[in-house]
Design a protein around this motif. Structure first.
Motif, PDB file in Angstrom:
ATOM      1  N   ALA A  65       0.867  -1.181   0.000  1.00  0.00           N
ATOM      2  CA  ALA A  65       0.000   0.000   0.000  1.00  0.00           C
ATOM      3  C   ALA A  65       0.900   1.227   0.000  1.00  0.00           C
ATOM      4  N   ARG A  66       0.882   1.941  -1.091  1.00  0.00           N
ATOM      5  CA  ARG A  66       1.713   3.133  -1.239  1.00  0.00           C
ATOM      6  C   ARG A  66       0.936   4.181  -2.023  1.00  0.00           C
ATOM      7  N   ASP A  71       6.605   3.547  -5.883  1.00  0.00           N
ATOM      8  CA  ASP A  71       6.937   3.342  -4.468  1.00  0.00           C
ATOM      9  C   ASP A  71       6.599   1.917  -4.028  1.00  0.00           C
ATOM     10  N   ALA A  72       5.488   1.411  -4.501  1.00  0.00           N
ATOM     11  CA  ALA A  72       5.084   0.040  -4.151  1.00  0.00           C
ATOM     12  C   ALA A  72       6.059  -0.979  -4.729  1.00  0.00           C
ATOM     13  N   VAL A  73       6.430  -0.788  -5.972  1.00  0.00           N
ATOM     14  CA  VAL A  73       7.334  -1.740  -6.630  1.00  0.00           C
ATOM     15  C   VAL A  73       8.702  -1.727  -5.964  1.00  0.00           C
ATOM     16  N   ILE A 110      -1.676  -1.268  -3.843  1.00  0.00           N
ATOM     17  CA  ILE A 110      -2.907  -0.631  -3.392  1.00  0.00           C
ATOM     18  C   ILE A 110      -2.588   0.850  -3.192  1.00  0.00           C
ATOM     19  N   MET A 111      -3.271   1.690  -3.947  1.00  0.00           N
ATOM     20  CA  MET A 111      -3.036   3.133  -3.884  1.00  0.00           C
ATOM     21  C   MET A 111      -4.346   3.856  -3.595  1.00  0.00           C
ATOM     22  N   TRP A 113      -7.587   5.869  -3.730  1.00  0.00           N
ATOM     23  CA  TRP A 113      -8.552   6.313  -4.734  1.00  0.00           C
ATOM     24  C   TRP A 113      -8.283   5.749  -6.130  1.00  0.00           C
ATOM     25  N   ARG A 114      -7.643   4.586  -6.199  1.00  0.00           N
ATOM     26  CA  ARG A 114      -7.399   3.927  -7.484  1.00  0.00           C
ATOM     27  C   ARG A 114      -7.694   2.441  -7.334  1.00  0.00           C
ATOM     28  N   LEU A 115      -7.997   1.816  -8.454  1.00  0.00           N
ATOM     29  CA  LEU A 115      -8.137   0.358  -8.428  1.00  0.00           C
ATOM     30  C   LEU A 115      -6.771  -0.263  -8.164  1.00  0.00           C
ATOM     31  N   PRO A 116      -6.751  -1.449  -7.568  1.00  0.00           N
ATOM     32  CA  PRO A 116      -5.469  -2.122  -7.353  1.00  0.00           C
ATOM     33  C   PRO A 116      -4.772  -2.381  -8.693  1.00  0.00           C
TER      34      PRO A 116
END
Length: 123
Positions: A65-66, A71-73, A110-111, A113-116
């Motif tokens: 979750a970023r 950042d997530a990757v 997981i960000m 206000w966006r779809l995963p």
């Protein structure tokens, strides 16, 4: 010395956010036809956030979750990848011998206000 209450509160909040993110990622994968067989699978060598099956494919999923996809990757470091691979080897060794599974390592970001975002074969 007393523990900092703000520190423990932020750790609890981060833990809850991580659990919520894993739940969202599991739902997202189920909509894509995966069957979730484990959430937060712990082994002596490490933890796998999600283990999902699709036909003869076992997918080890790291959930991050970023705020941004990059950042997530980049949060899935080489050390984390090796830990997940080692834990996956232990999980795979515990599966019935007659079941021949291929294995893959994915990331679900997981960000807000966006779809995963499901990154297939991420490492």
């Amino acid at each position: 010395m007393k523990p900092d209450p703000d520190s423990s509160r932020s750790r609890r909040r981060a833990h809850r956010r991580g659990q919520w993110s894993e739940y969202i990622a599991a739902l997202w994968l189920m909509t894509k036809g995966y069957r979730i067989v484990a959430i937060r699978h712990r082994t002596p060598l490490g933890e796998i956030d999600l283990i999902a099956l699709k036909k003869d494919l076992a997918v080890m999923v790291e959930v991050k979750a970023r705020r941004q996809l990059d950042d997530a990757v980049f949060a899935v470091t080489n050390t984390a990848q090796n830990r997940i691979r080692s834990a996956a080897d232990l999980w795979l060794a515990g599966q019935p011998a007659e079941r021949r599974l291929s294995i893959r390592f994915d990331i679900v970001a997981i960000m807000p206000w966006r779809l995963p975002v499901h990154l297939v074969d991420a490492f």
